[in-house]
Enzyme design. Structure first.
Site, mmCIF file in Angstrom:
data_model
loop_
_atom_site.group_PDB
_atom_site.id
_atom_site.type_symbol
_atom_site.label_atom_id
_atom_site.label_comp_id
_atom_site.label_asym_id
_atom_site.label_seq_id
_atom_site.Cartn_x
_atom_site.Cartn_y
_atom_site.Cartn_z
ATOM 1 N N LYS A 59 -7.857 9.316 12.929
ATOM 2 C CA LYS A 59 -8.995 9.294 11.998
ATOM 3 C C LYS A 59 -8.931 8.036 11.117
ATOM 4 O O LYS A 59 -7.889 7.359 11.074
ATOM 5 C CB LYS A 59 -8.953 10.553 11.118
ATOM 6 C CG LYS A 59 -7.712 10.615 10.219
ATOM 7 C CD LYS A 59 -7.593 11.949 9.485
ATOM 8 C CE LYS A 59 -6.349 11.968 8.609
ATOM 9 N NZ LYS A 59 -6.140 13.314 7.998
ATOM 10 N N ARG A 157 -8.849 24.246 1.591
ATOM 11 C CA ARG A 157 -9.766 23.170 1.919
ATOM 12 C C ARG A 157 -10.640 23.707 3.041
ATOM 13 O O ARG A 157 -11.379 24.665 2.829
ATOM 14 C CB ARG A 157 -8.954 21.924 2.317
ATOM 15 C CG ARG A 157 -9.352 20.688 1.580
ATOM 16 C CD ARG A 157 -8.376 19.542 1.765
ATOM 17 N NE ARG A 157 -8.055 19.262 3.156
ATOM 18 C CZ ARG A 157 -7.349 18.207 3.564
ATOM 19 N NH1 ARG A 157 -6.904 17.342 2.688
ATOM 20 N NH2 ARG A 157 -7.077 18.019 4.831
ATOM 21 N N TYR A 287 -6.934 -13.567 -14.836
ATOM 22 C CA TYR A 287 -7.750 -12.973 -15.908
ATOM 23 C C TYR A 287 -6.895 -12.394 -17.031
ATOM 24 O O TYR A 287 -5.838 -11.837 -16.789
ATOM 25 C CB TYR A 287 -8.638 -11.864 -15.342
ATOM 26 C CG TYR A 287 -9.634 -12.324 -14.293
ATOM 27 C CD1 TYR A 287 -10.525 -13.361 -14.551
ATOM 28 C CD2 TYR A 287 -9.680 -11.697 -13.047
ATOM 29 C CE1 TYR A 287 -11.440 -13.767 -13.586
ATOM 30 C CE2 TYR A 287 -10.597 -12.097 -12.083
ATOM 31 C CZ TYR A 287 -11.471 -13.138 -12.354
ATOM 32 O OH TYR A 287 -12.373 -13.525 -11.411
ATOM 33 N N MET A 335 -10.188 -9.405 -6.900
ATOM 34 C CA MET A 335 -10.884 -8.942 -5.703
ATOM 35 C C MET A 335 -10.438 -9.666 -4.432
ATOM 36 O O MET A 335 -10.255 -9.046 -3.393
ATOM 37 C CB MET A 335 -12.401 -9.105 -5.877
ATOM 38 C CG MET A 335 -13.187 -8.478 -4.731
ATOM 39 S SD MET A 335 -14.968 -8.685 -4.868
ATOM 40 C CE MET A 335 -15.353 -7.630 -6.258
HETATM 41 C C1 LIG Z 1 -4.792 13.639 8.378
HETATM 42 C C2 LIG Z 1 -4.460 14.936 8.976
HETATM 43 C C3 LIG Z 1 -3.272 15.111 9.718
HETATM 44 C C4 LIG Z 1 -2.204 14.048 9.807
HETATM 45 O O1 LIG Z 1 -1.412 14.151 8.645
HETATM 46 P P1 LIG Z 1 -0.097 13.253 8.459
HETATM 47 O O2 LIG Z 1 0.542 13.811 7.249
HETATM 48 O O3 LIG Z 1 -0.594 11.854 8.280
HETATM 49 O O4 LIG Z 1 0.697 13.425 9.692
HETATM 50 C C5 LIG Z 1 -3.055 16.322 10.356
HETATM 51 N N1 LIG Z 1 -3.959 17.323 10.253
HETATM 52 C C6 LIG Z 1 -5.094 17.208 9.530
HETATM 53 C C7 LIG Z 1 -6.021 18.341 9.420
HETATM 54 C C8 LIG Z 1 -5.370 16.016 8.852
HETATM 55 O O5 LIG Z 1 -6.496 15.924 8.130
#
Ligand SMILES: *Cc1c(COP(=O)(O)O)cnc(C)c1O
Length: 397
Positions: A59, A157, A287, A335
């Protein structure tokens, strides 16, 4: 050893199209060099520890590494599944020619699931409205949707709560009987996995087992049970079940502070010195100025800033590798640029500056930046901006 793992001594270079518009141009001011061999090796390491299959979580553009390239390297290392959040992420992998099993787990309830089903992507379902939408799409397309039901075992969640779970599995079973849905998996996500031995993990394992019993009692036959993320996969055997969903560890960041599993950080963030000036004591830098030099020194300008993912909150703590040693970033992280105090080191215009990397040549790691910024390494890696060119290297064995 995970299925799909190729042992052996034959090395080959993986080359993939890059995803960044500036990749490959020599004018890029900063580049993230991604070691695909490290990603493959990390998956092998994880599989050897867990002795389960590995779902590589790609992801957020593969945690900033490039989703398709990271996915291919992970599959090369023996991963059997890929995990993503949105349908767009899943479909982008398919468009990139990746045919491996994919689970997609975050959707609007009114999404048109047709494209996902047509692409052969498993859909995670947490609510009855989502399940109705998936079943409707399956009926429209004349196919059976492969579904993995998510139960909330404590994270609060996504996932169905225990008091909603009975209705969700009963409806899923009805759709199975009608032929529009097949429940391949049941899964959940942990709340406190990076604290090994946490009682919350034990409680969630029990709640998960109970949810699976309820699903089976309703007539479902899930063959893919999963709960563990990186930290749990490596440190909590009771969470492993059929497959571990691993993100951070795939990219080579040790998920638990005190433990070292020999993972190799895959991303190196580099830039170069584009201006260099000798200044007297009492010179204000950037800055504010938040920083005033305490002695005569040399300041190096490095063209990478918070728009590229360097956290502003690391001000006053961050260091980089330049001229053969660690030098402090001084003044504000702006930035597009930072200023590095290189002291009397023999630094020249155009010299390479390593912001972070595996840490094996004295450079900081993404985990160091996370500590300096008071955040986690995931935040650092996924924050690396679009104008940072991605370049892929790596030989897998
Ligand atoms: C991002 C995610 C993972 C991976 O988690 P890590 O701690 O990076 O291994 C696994 N399951 C879900 C549902 C996630 O959102």
């Amino acid at each position: 050893m995970a299925p799909g793992h190729r042992a052996g001594t034959v090395s080959r270079v993986i080359s993939h199209a890059t995803t960044s518009p500036v990749a490959g141009t020599s004018a890029a001011l900063a580049e993230a060099v991604i070691d695909l061999g490290a990603i493959a090796a990390n998956v092998r390491t994880i599989g050897a520890v867990t002795r389960t299959d590995v779902m590589a979580v790609v992801k957020a553009d593969g945690f900033g590494h490039g989703a398709a390239a990271a996915a291919r390297a992970a599959l090369d290392g023996g991963a059997t599944w890929l995990g993503v959040t949105s349908s767009a992420e899943a479909l982008a992998l398919r468009a990139g020619g990746i045919t491996a099993p994919i689970l997609s787990w975050l959707h609007r309830p009114d999404e048109d699931f047709g494209p996902l089903l047509a692409a052969g992507v498993d859909v995670s379902v947490s609510t009855v409205p989502h399940l109705r939408s998936v079943a409707a799409a399956a009926a429209r397309c004349g196919q059976t949707a492969m579904v993995q039901l998510k139960v909330d075992t404590g994270l609060s969640r996504n996932g169905a709560r225990a008091d909603e779970w009975g209705d969700l599995v009963a409806l899923a079973r009805a759709y199975e009987t009608a032929g529009s849905v097949r429940v391949r998996g049941v899964w959940s996500h942990l709340q406190d996995a990076d604290q090994p031995g946490s009682p919350l993990v034990r409680r969630q394992v029990s709640a998960f087992r109970a949810a699976v019993r309820v699903a089976r009692a309703a007539g479902l036959d899930p063959v893919l049970l999963h709960l563990a993320n990186s930290a749990a996969a490596l440190t909590a055997p009771a969470t492993r079940f059929d497959i571990c969903r691993v993100g951070l560890a795939v990219y080579g960041v040790e998920p638990v502070g005190h433990a070292n599993f020999g993972l190799r950080p895959a991303m190196t963030l580099r830039s170069s010195v584009v201006n260099l000036k000798r200044v007297p004591a009492g010179t204000g830098v950037s800055y504010g100025p938040d920083h005033v030099t305490g002695a005569p020194t040399t300041l190096a300008l490095v063209p990478v800033g918070f728009a590229d993912g360097l956290p502003r909150s690391a001000e006053g703590r961050a260091e980089v590798l330049v001229g053969g040693g660690r030098c402090p970033v001084v003044g504000r992280i702006t930035m597009d640029q930072v200023v590095v105090d290189v002291g009397d080191r023999p630094v020249r215009l155009g010299d390479t500056v390593t912001l972070f990397g595996p840490g094996t040549a004295g450079e900081p790691t993404a985990a160091d930046w996370a500590r300096w910024a008071g955040t986690n390494p995931n935040d650092i890696l996924t924050g690396i901006g679009a104008r940072v060119a991605r370049r892929y290297t790596g030989v897998t064995a």
